[in-house]
Enzyme design. Structure first.
Site, short mmCIF file in Angstrom:
data_model
loop_
_atom_site.label_atom_id
_atom_site.label_comp_id
_atom_site.label_asym_id
_atom_site.label_seq_id
_atom_site.Cartn_x
_atom_site.Cartn_y
_atom_site.Cartn_z
N TYR A 8 0.81 -1.22 0.00
CA TYR A 8 0.00 0.00 0.00
C TYR A 8 0.84 1.27 0.00
O TYR A 8 0.30 2.37 -0.11
CB TYR A 8 -0.94 0.01 1.20
CG TYR A 8 -1.93 -1.13 1.18
CD1 TYR A 8 -2.97 -1.15 0.26
CD2 TYR A 8 -1.82 -2.19 2.07
CE1 TYR A 8 -3.86 -2.21 0.23
CE2 TYR A 8 -2.71 -3.24 2.05
CZ TYR A 8 -3.74 -3.25 1.12
OH TYR A 8 -4.63 -4.29 1.09
N HIS B 60 -4.60 6.15 -1.39
CA HIS B 60 -5.26 6.04 -0.09
C HIS B 60 -4.28 6.31 1.06
O HIS B 60 -4.70 6.55 2.19
CB HIS B 60 -5.85 4.64 0.06
CG HIS B 60 -7.23 4.59 0.61
ND1 HIS B 60 -8.07 5.69 0.72
CD2 HIS B 60 -7.95 3.55 1.12
CE1 HIS B 60 -9.22 5.31 1.24
NE2 HIS B 60 -9.17 4.02 1.50
N TYR C 218 -5.57 -0.87 9.28
CA TYR C 218 -6.20 -0.74 7.97
C TYR C 218 -7.21 0.40 8.06
O TYR C 218 -7.76 0.69 9.12
CB TYR C 218 -6.82 -2.04 7.43
CG TYR C 218 -5.75 -3.03 7.04
CD1 TYR C 218 -5.13 -2.95 5.80
CD2 TYR C 218 -5.34 -4.01 7.93
CE1 TYR C 218 -4.12 -3.84 5.45
CE2 TYR C 218 -4.33 -4.90 7.59
CZ TYR C 218 -3.73 -4.81 6.35
OH TYR C 218 -2.72 -5.68 6.01
N ASN D 234 -10.30 1.18 7.33
CA ASN D 234 -11.68 1.13 7.82
C ASN D 234 -11.80 1.01 9.33
O ASN D 234 -12.91 1.12 9.86
CB ASN D 234 -12.43 -0.03 7.15
CG ASN D 234 -12.52 0.13 5.65
OD1 ASN D 234 -12.07 1.12 5.08
ND2 ASN D 234 -13.10 -0.84 4.99
N ASN E 3 -14.21 5.78 4.69
CA ASN E 3 -14.38 4.82 5.78
C ASN E 3 -13.42 5.03 6.95
O ASN E 3 -13.77 4.72 8.10
CB ASN E 3 -14.26 3.39 5.25
CG ASN E 3 -15.47 3.01 4.42
OD1 ASN E 3 -16.58 3.45 4.68
ND2 ASN E 3 -15.24 2.21 3.39
#
EC number: 3.1.1.29
Length: 186
Positions: free
Chosen positions: A14, A19, A64, A66, A112
């Site tokens: 990631y 994001h 993460y 969310n 989120n």
């Protein structure tokens, strides 16, 4: 004491994705202020230091995206940090790449990580620095877009927005957030 949180996802896969622009901003602040992000507690990676006489904690939740609130709330409780001494940096699809929007409060806007933060803090009234990543083009799915990397053409604008977000955080240490909003939203 101030808490600055950047939202993102942990793991090499990631790194440098859209994001994770919040994580990138925290990395810039850590470098700028010589703060080591080497403590792993509260489901996050964090470090603390003094900047312009103010104690500052930088946090990258490792839950993460969310579940970001699961990291933020326990750290705030432990250090007794008031919500007005907290700012969160995160990606925003509704803002062009390279641009920032600072807000005092508001809904999650479909994000989120912010939704989790609101849920765990029990309020929408916290300061944010929304960092533009733009919307996907050509019918690309949002999830694929936000988990994708910036293009080489976008990198200069991304770097500029990371620097501006870090500048805004630095000014916030000594000025009211509303004043910083007026400067950086214009």
């Amino acid at each position: 004491m101030k808490l600055i949180v950047g939202l993102g996802n942990p793991g090499r896969e990631y790194e440098l994705t859209r994001h994770n622009i919040g994580f990138m901003a925290i990395d810039e602040l850590a470098k700028r202020w010589n703060i080591s992000l080497n403590e792993q507690k509260f489901k996050g990676l964090f470090g603390a230091g003094f900047v312009n006489g103010e104690k500052v904690i930088l946090l990258k939740p490792l839950t993460y995206m969310n579940l970001s609130g699961e990291s933020i709330r326990p750290l705030m409780d432990y250090y007794k940090i008031d919500v007005e001494d907290f700012v969160v940096l995160y990606d925003d699809l509704d803002i062009p790449v390279g641009k920032l929007r600072l807000r005092m409060k508001g809904s999650a806007g479909g994000h989120n990580g912010v939704k989790s933060t609101i849920s765990h803090l029990g309020t929408q009234e916290f300061q944010r620095i929304r960092m533009g990543i733009d919307r996907p083009k050509n019918g690309m799915k949002v999830v694929d877009y936000v988990l994708g990397r910036f293009t080489s053409e976008e990198i200069p604008d991304v770097n500029h927005s990371i620097e501006k977000a870090a500048d805004a955080c630095e000014e916030w240490l000594n000025k009211p957030f509303l004043q910083i909003m007026n400067t950086f939203n214009s």
